[in-house]
Write a protein that holds these residues in place. Structure first.
Motif, mmCIF file in Angstrom:
data_model
loop_
_atom_site.group_PDB
_atom_site.id
_atom_site.type_symbol
_atom_site.label_atom_id
_atom_site.label_comp_id
_atom_site.label_asym_id
_atom_site.label_seq_id
_atom_site.Cartn_x
_atom_site.Cartn_y
_atom_site.Cartn_z
ATOM 1 N N MET A 1 0.741 -1.521 0.157
ATOM 2 C CA MET A 1 -0.016 0.597 -0.251
ATOM 3 C C MET A 1 1.130 0.494 0.287
ATOM 4 S SD MET A 1 -3.025 0.713 2.315
ATOM 5 C CE MET A 1 -3.153 -0.877 1.452
ATOM 6 N N SER A 2 0.663 1.952 -0.969
ATOM 7 C CA SER A 2 1.435 3.401 -1.330
ATOM 8 C C SER A 2 1.539 4.282 0.122
ATOM 9 C CB SER A 2 1.419 4.165 -2.580
ATOM 10 O OG SER A 2 2.211 5.176 -2.649
ATOM 11 N N VAL B 1 -11.384 -0.956 -0.389
ATOM 12 C CA VAL B 1 -9.872 -0.037 -0.502
ATOM 13 C C VAL B 1 -9.199 -1.307 0.096
ATOM 14 C CG1 VAL B 1 -9.244 1.767 0.259
ATOM 15 C CG2 VAL B 1 -11.407 2.143 0.183
ATOM 16 N N THR B 2 -8.869 -1.626 0.706
ATOM 17 C CA THR B 2 -7.426 -2.436 0.759
ATOM 18 C C THR B 2 -7.575 -3.570 -0.426
ATOM 19 O OG1 THR B 2 -7.818 -2.109 3.183
ATOM 20 C CG2 THR B 2 -6.371 -4.031 2.336
ATOM 21 N N ALA B 3 -9.031 -3.805 -0.727
ATOM 22 C CA ALA B 3 -9.093 -4.684 -1.853
ATOM 23 C C ALA B 3 -8.282 -4.268 -3.384
ATOM 24 C CB ALA B 3 -10.384 -5.798 -2.699
ATOM 25 N N MET B 4 -8.783 -2.746 -3.322
ATOM 26 C CA MET B 4 -8.657 -2.470 -4.366
ATOM 27 C C MET B 4 -7.258 -2.053 -4.581
ATOM 28 S SD MET B 4 -7.716 0.968 -5.410
ATOM 29 C CE MET B 4 -7.776 1.794 -3.730
ATOM 30 N N ALA C 1 -11.978 4.852 8.649
ATOM 31 C CA ALA C 1 -11.859 3.191 8.455
ATOM 32 C C ALA C 1 -10.846 3.339 7.957
ATOM 33 C CB ALA C 1 -12.874 2.384 8.642
ATOM 34 N N ILE C 2 -10.857 3.803 6.318
ATOM 35 C CA ILE C 2 -10.575 3.801 5.888
ATOM 36 C C ILE C 2 -8.968 4.428 6.227
ATOM 37 C CG2 ILE C 2 -9.095 4.969 3.619
ATOM 38 C CD1 ILE C 2 -12.207 5.497 2.505
ATOM 39 N N PRO D 1 -1.439 1.832 6.711
ATOM 40 C CA PRO D 1 -0.005 1.966 7.241
ATOM 41 C C PRO D 1 0.256 3.635 7.485
ATOM 42 C CG PRO D 1 -0.327 -0.013 6.350
ATOM 43 C CD PRO D 1 -1.386 0.424 5.749
ATOM 44 N N SER D 2 -0.517 3.916 6.179
ATOM 45 C CA SER D 2 0.662 5.343 6.336
ATOM 46 C C SER D 2 0.226 6.638 6.768
ATOM 47 C CB SER D 2 0.339 5.348 4.330
ATOM 48 O OG SER D 2 -0.786 5.764 4.134
ATOM 49 N N PHE D 3 -0.791 5.736 7.427
ATOM 50 C CA PHE D 3 -1.906 7.005 8.232
ATOM 51 C C PHE D 3 -2.269 5.997 9.725
ATOM 52 C CE2 PHE D 3 -3.242 7.960 3.726
ATOM 53 C CZ PHE D 3 -3.038 9.207 3.744
#
Length: 235
Positions: A1-2, A197-200, A227-228, A233-235
């Motif tokens: 995840m970016s 979103v995680t799956a996308m 929730a997003i 992890p970056s947040f």
């Protein structure tokens, strides 16, 4: 995840005595704000206040350009020429730029709103007119849009950087977003949306996504964005 994934929100859409969207709650949760420029929503006071709110939270600001249709909130398709698209785009870019200059801020990106967003994405002539207006105003701006659509192609041809976006609070079917006519059951709970979103983000079909959008007027928008963020992890 970016770690560079952007979180954007359409906001500043209140006008007069009409209050619309959870702007105050959403602003601390996002990295980019798409602020209405007075056509589909927004007015001078709301634009000024929303820009100031973005500045307080260190949020980047983009112009959210819509059709001249407040009654329909810019979500009704209209018969409009490429020349009109060009001119209303320039007009709205200039409007938001004035409030940003007053706050010592710069305009970072541009995003079409509602029906205009979909109209341009499906029509090369309309998307070309929009991209030409952006390029004439400031070719260093980014354009937020659906990956692979006409808007993305028109902007790219002019050397404008395109940021592909994914609509977290809209349902998708076969990779296509259902922008209008969706139900709350289709988008699900904040937890459902975060999982989607995680799956996308791990799906190669969505490799061009650089920003995730949650609309400020979606019921429960702050809970959705929280929730997003928890799922990233970056947040």
């Amino acid at each position: 995840m970016s770690a560079a994934m952007d979180l954007n929100c359409d906001m500043g859409e209140s006008f007069g005595v009409y209050r619309y969207g959870a702007d105050q709650e959403m602003m601390p949760l996002i990295t980019s704000a798409n602020i209405a420029c007075g056509f589909h929503g927004g007015d001078p006071r709301v634009m000024r206040e929303t820009v100031a709110l973005a500045k307080r939270h260190g949020v980047r600001v983009g112009a959210h350009i819509g059709l001249p249709d407040r009654v329909g909130f810019g979500r009704r398709y209209m018969q409009i020429s490429p020349e009109e698209i060009h001119d209303i785009s320039l007009y709205q870019l200039g409007a938001i730029e004035a409030f940003l200059r007053a706050e010592g801020m710069t305009l970072e990106h541009v995003k079409l709103h509602g029906a205009l967003y979909m109209m341009a994405s499906e029509d090369e002539a309309l998307s070309d007119a929009f991209a030409e207006a952006v390029h004439a105003f400031n070719p260093s701006l980014c354009v937020y849009t659906l990956p692979g659509c006409h808007t993305a192609a028109s902007a790219s041809r002019l050397g404008i950087r395109v940021v592909g976006e994914y609509f977290a609070d809209r349902p998708y079917a076969s990779g296509e977003v259902k922008m209008f006519g969706w139900t709350h059951e289709e988008i699900g709970s904040p937890a459902d949306i975060a999982l989607r979103v995680t799956a996308m983000l791990t799906d190669p079909d969505y490799a061009g996504i650089g920003s995730i959008c949650v609309h400020s007027d979606t019921p429960g928008a702050p809970e959705i964005m929280k929730a997003i963020r928890v799922s990233m992890p970056s947040f």
